[in-house]
Motif scaffolding. Structure first.
Motif, short mmCIF file in Angstrom:
data_model
loop_
_atom_site.label_atom_id
_atom_site.label_comp_id
_atom_site.label_asym_id
_atom_site.label_seq_id
_atom_site.Cartn_x
_atom_site.Cartn_y
_atom_site.Cartn_z
N ARG A 20 74.23 -154.90 -42.79
CA ARG A 20 75.09 -154.92 -41.61
C ARG A 20 74.51 -154.17 -40.43
N GLU A 21 74.16 -152.90 -40.64
CA GLU A 21 73.71 -152.07 -39.53
C GLU A 21 72.37 -152.56 -38.98
N SER A 36 63.49 -146.65 -39.14
CA SER A 36 64.17 -146.37 -37.87
C SER A 36 65.62 -146.82 -37.93
N ILE A 37 65.89 -147.86 -38.75
CA ILE A 37 67.27 -148.31 -38.91
C ILE A 37 68.10 -147.26 -39.62
N SER A 53 69.44 -154.68 -34.49
CA SER A 53 68.25 -155.45 -34.13
C SER A 53 68.42 -156.18 -32.80
N VAL A 54 69.65 -156.24 -32.28
CA VAL A 54 69.91 -156.94 -31.02
C VAL A 54 69.51 -156.06 -29.85
N ALA A 55 68.76 -156.62 -28.92
CA ALA A 55 68.26 -155.84 -27.79
C ALA A 55 69.35 -155.52 -26.77
N SER A 56 70.30 -156.44 -26.58
CA SER A 56 71.33 -156.27 -25.57
C SER A 56 72.42 -155.31 -26.02
N LYS A 57 72.69 -154.30 -25.21
CA LYS A 57 73.72 -153.32 -25.55
C LYS A 57 75.11 -153.95 -25.57
N GLY A 104 72.94 -165.54 -34.59
CA GLY A 104 71.99 -166.50 -35.12
C GLY A 104 70.88 -165.90 -35.97
N HIS A 105 70.71 -164.59 -35.91
CA HIS A 105 69.66 -163.93 -36.68
C HIS A 105 70.17 -163.39 -38.00
N TYR A 106 71.39 -163.77 -38.42
CA TYR A 106 72.01 -163.17 -39.62
C TYR A 106 71.15 -163.39 -40.87
#
Length: 609
Positions: free
Chosen positions: A529-530, A112-113, A535-539, A511-513
């Motif tokens: 990178r992508e 999906s990524i 993966s971040v939920a917040s737009k 923090g999830h790097y």
């Protein structure tokens, strides 16, 4: 997310039983392993948690684990984590949790990524405004075009690691004011330097060029000076950045020589590769004490100091000296375990700036814009410049950084690349005449922006900006609340609190790097990178990251992690580990994943033996 290189075990045979464990995890076909489906632990596990689980004598076969043992282990791990996090940090985290809501990371498969489009992630919903999206696009194009013109610097963190075992300082100079012929004005000149540069090597020629620039930084206000009878000594610092990005700190003490009648001050300056303001301030205290007796007593002291090694973090060195009338003395110089905030005084920021203005400046620096501070005093410029750069931790400012810019070098503000510079108020009229490109100009004396770009309030994710603002507005209340652990004492200061507030901002955004650092068969690490951004939920955080990830700050941070042979250490990494433990487990077979990781570790130990 850990690999065999991340941690070494002492006496592994006593902690884990490699052969039976690895055989039980490796043997059998997929259907057999699938039959061992087990209740999963509710949280992710850190490296230290893995060790604890090993010490709790995990059985060699997954089938021998039961609900009770898993429940007991979970409770032990949870209580252990709670003890690790200082109360002050927990209070800061609760502010962010309340403002942010439940959105954190979303589950994405690699397929999906690869197929998701950039437009899909950032496409506007009905609630989005066209203006906001256009502004975001313009910022992205702006930072990409500006950074193409900027030189690529190595990170300061790598440089400190490289130089930390070398000499305490490179050279020591005394700068005095000399009267210009036929004019009633003065020029700064080096009147003494140690050691002498007597070898015609490339390094010495480069050192000579640096020495030519130092007088201007010691007396950026030389044109304003006349002899005086009284003057309170002043401590400040500056930074020299080489063409290759190498940096040197100048620690200065400006004082009035002993004597009678009007006279001119002089500056005693120590040039070092290392940022330890507190340690060098103590050195300058001793220099001022000896200069009050005789200038001749300063030079033997600096000579003995140069022969001393730079102390390791948390260690102390002793410098033996002799002072007439006092005899032999020993000066103890201690380097703190964490020198990150040693040269920083956040109090000066809150004295000069409101919380809202400070956050606007922070946002501008994050996107590597041009920022100019203006103040009446050298110490104000120096303190505020170093403090605002410290807010960027764990990132390092990669561009021009001149806390006190000499008036003779003011044309630097016309540079098209990012910079952070400080100017004395006497240079403000000249500054307003120059054709400066887009920049944020800040008057530290009045808490006002002289010039701005008018979008500073929209650069950061809205909810995280609100959390930043609330935590800083409540700083006195948060510090004064009761603490019941020794670890809180390290945080329950203004410096500690402010640092933790901004660290949490970066934990929430990047923090999830580590979850997206992959390792090849050759041991080379690569950052996805992508996948990291999507993966971040917040737009709003994804949009912020899209711009921030183009910065040299972020590139240097990731490059540092990719090149390291072992896991990065430091306060940020500790907070990241705690943050990842808080994340809800989105894996459908979390326990199996944990056991597979433990099995890989066992295989590694088995091969090692």
């Amino acid at each position: 997310m850990w690999s065999p290189q991340d941690r070494k075990y002492n006496n592994p045979s006593n902690q884990l039983s490699p052969k039976p464990g690895s055989q039980s995890l490796r043997s059998g076909n997929w259907s057999e392993r699938k039959s061992h489906r087990l209740p999963r632990l509710p949280k992710r596990h850190s490296h230290d948690d893995m060790l604890l689980l090993a010490q709790l004598s995990l059985p060699s076969s997954p089938s021998s684990l039961n609900e009770d043992s898993l429940s007991t282990t979970s409770e032990l791990l949870s209580s252990r984590r709670a003890r690790r996090i200082p109360k002050l940090v927990q209070r800061i985290n609760s502010i962010y949790n309340a403002k942010r809501g439940k959105k954190r990371l979303k589950k994405l498969s690699m397929s999906s990524i690869e197929t998701a489009s950039l437009r899909d992630d950032n496409s506007e919903s009905e609630s989005d405004s066209d203006d906001r999206f256009k502004a975001h696009t313009q910022r992205l194009v702006h930072i990409q075009s500006m950074l193409k013109r900027a030189p690529s610097y190595r990170t300061l963190e790598l440089e400190l690691l490289e130089w930390q075992e070398r000499e305490l300082f490179e050279y020591f100079v005394v700068v005095s004011l000399k009267k210009k012929p036929s004019r009633n004005t003065y020029l700064p000149e080096v009147s003494y330097q140690f050691p002498k540069l007597d070898r015609p090597t490339k390094q010495m020629r480069e050192a000579e060029e640096r020495l030519k620039a130092i007088p201007q930084f010691c007396f950026p206000d030389a044109k304003d000076w006349l002899p005086v009878s009284e003057y309170s000594s002043e401590t400040f610092s500056f930074m020299l950045t080489g063409e290759d990005g190498s940096r040197r700190f100048g620690y200065c003490r400006r004082l009035l020589p002993s004597g009678k009648g009007p006279r001119l001050p002089e500056v005693y300056c120590v040039i070092s590769r290392l940022g330890c303001f507190g340690l060098f301030s103590k050195v300058l205290d001793e220099v001022e004490r000896r200069r009050g007796i005789s200038a001749a007593l300063v030079y033997p002291f600096m000579r003995s100091l140069m022969e001393s090694p730079f102390p390791a973090p948390g260690k102390t060195i002793k410098v033996k000296t002799f002072l007439p009338g006092a005899g032999n003395e020993v000066l103890e110089l201690r380097r703190p375990m964490d020198s990150r905030l040693e040269h920083v005084d956040f109090e000066c920021l809150f004295t000069c700036l409101s919380v809202r203005q400070l956050i606007r400046i922070f946002a501008s620096l994050l996107l590597e814009r041009r920022v100019i501070f203006v103040a009446d005093k050298l110490s104000t410029l120096s303190s505020c410049s170093h403090a605002v750069v410290a807010l960027l931790y764990p990132f390092s400012w990669q561009h021009t950084f001149i806390p006190v810019l000499p008036a003779s070098m003011i044309d630097i503000v016309c540079c098209p690349t990012p910079f952070l510079v400080g100017l004395l108020s006497s240079s403000l009229p000249k500054l307003k005449e120059l054709p400066v490109e887009e920049a944020l100009m800040v008057n530290l004396g009045s808490d006002r922006f002289i010039r701005q770009m008018d979008d500073e309030d929209t650069l950061l994710p809205r909810k995280l900006q609100a959390a930043l603002e609330q935590a800083l507005e409540r700083k006195n209340e948060l510090i004064s609340q009761d603490s019941d652990s020794d670890s809180d004492d390290e945080c329950n200061t203004l410096n500690g609190l402010v640092s933790e507030v901004f660290i949490r901002f970066f934990v929430e955004t990047v923090g999830h790097y580590s979850l997206f650092l992959t390792q090849s068969e050759k041991g080379e690490r690569a950052f996805q990178r992508e996948a990291f951004r999507k993966s971040v939920a917040s737009k709003s955080i994804r949009r912020f990251l899209e711009v921030f990830m183009e910065s040299q700050m972020f590139a240097g941070f990731i490059q540092d992690r990719e090149l390291r042979k072992c896991r990065a250490k430091g306060l940020f990494e500790q907070r990241v580990e705690q943050y990842l433990e808080e994340l809800p487990d989105t894996e459908q077979s979390g326990m199996n994943k944990f056991l597979r990781g433990l099995g890989n570790k066992m295989k590694f130990l088995h091969k090692k033996n």
